[in-house]
Scaffold this active site. Sequence first.
Site, PDB file in Angstrom:
ATOM      1  N   SER A  15       0.857  -1.172   0.000  1.00  0.00           N
ATOM      2  CA  SER A  15       0.000   0.000   0.000  1.00  0.00           C
ATOM      3  C   SER A  15       0.899   1.229   0.000  1.00  0.00           C
ATOM      4  CB  SER A  15      -0.942  -0.049   1.208  1.00  0.00           C
ATOM      5  OG  SER A  15      -1.881   0.989   1.151  1.00  0.00           O
ATOM      6  N   HIS A  42      -2.639  -1.007  -3.367  1.00  0.00           N
ATOM      7  CA  HIS A  42      -3.829  -0.160  -3.219  1.00  0.00           C
ATOM      8  C   HIS A  42      -3.695   1.088  -4.083  1.00  0.00           C
ATOM      9  CE1 HIS A  42      -4.411  -1.927   1.081  1.00  0.00           C
ATOM     10  NE2 HIS A  42      -4.844  -2.744   0.141  1.00  0.00           N
ATOM     11  N   ASP A 134      -4.756  -4.388   6.001  1.00  0.00           N
ATOM     12  CA  ASP A 134      -5.085  -5.261   4.874  1.00  0.00           C
ATOM     13  C   ASP A 134      -3.905  -6.195   4.613  1.00  0.00           C
ATOM     14  OD1 ASP A 134      -6.744  -6.219   2.842  1.00  0.00           O
ATOM     15  OD2 ASP A 134      -5.787  -4.953   1.338  1.00  0.00           O
TER      16      ASP A 134
END
Length: 339
Positions: A15, A42, A134
């Site tokens: 991310s 992401h 995540d």
Amino acid sequence: MTKPSQRGLVVIGASAGGVETLRRVVADLPADFPGSICIVLHIAPGSPSALAAILDRAGPLPCQAAADGDALQTGEILVAPPDRHLVIADGRVGLTLGPRENGHRPSVDVLFRSAAQAQYSRVVGVVLSGTRDDGTAGLAVIKSHGGAAIVQDPEEALYGGMPSNALAHVRVDAVSPSGQIADTIVRMVSASSTILRPPFDNPGHSAMPSEPVVSVCPECGGVLTEHREAGLTQWVCRVGHRYSPESLADAQAEGVEGALWAAVRALEERQALLQRMAEQLESRHQHRSAHSFRRRAAEASRQAVSVRQALGHAAAVSLQHIADDADGAPGEEVAYDEP
């Protein structure tokens, strides 16, 4: 029945701060790498992604954006496109518009879970720089299916949230700085593993019975239920939005902040309306009624000030939110804008 097998699928999640680490990892992989690699980073749904082109130039392995139905090829890298989950099934990848998980599509957890369910212990999962959590639940599923887990050293990561959460909840096989991750991946892929079908691999028994919780989905407003899988708790609504603990807490905090600002607006509008009514009554020499409206206007003003003070305290304590790269984290836009 068990049999030895070489791990042949590497799934990587990153991310905020992950582009540079991914570039370093890809650059250090050998040209004869004996496995397939799938990557989720992401990114904002409407943003064009140059990640595949960046990674294709970074190292010896070819890299491209995944297309629905692409076969997993040894020595090739596939990257999830914006606003699509990347999943693994029957030696191929699929792209889905499934519900967001932890507020993301693509989601690292979705890729990791599908890889574990399709390839069992042949999978190596890698969690790199990023905020929130995540990837933690998906990495736990990979480990529970016999796969291997690698986490970037959170002290070295630009954003240590994702690596730290993974380390806190998953018994990983290696914690490596960015300069050693490629070598660690090669060692994991080269090592043989025992393919054993997990006892809970049946999708109908992959999680413990859910229990209702007094909460609603931050995205759709549906009731959230609590699920436990591979030793970790997540919250899932009826349509499939899924949250890990930290992501749910942050999403709820954003909802609380929005509600508090709505309260401030309503109270200040009430104060202005009551004050206007008081002025009109004064102009008609209805002093007693005007005094009553002014008193209520002052009370609304005091309430608005109290809520603003609560907002300031909450922002410093519990509502503090670190933007993920889906919202344009520092450094990510520079990486994506490269020609």
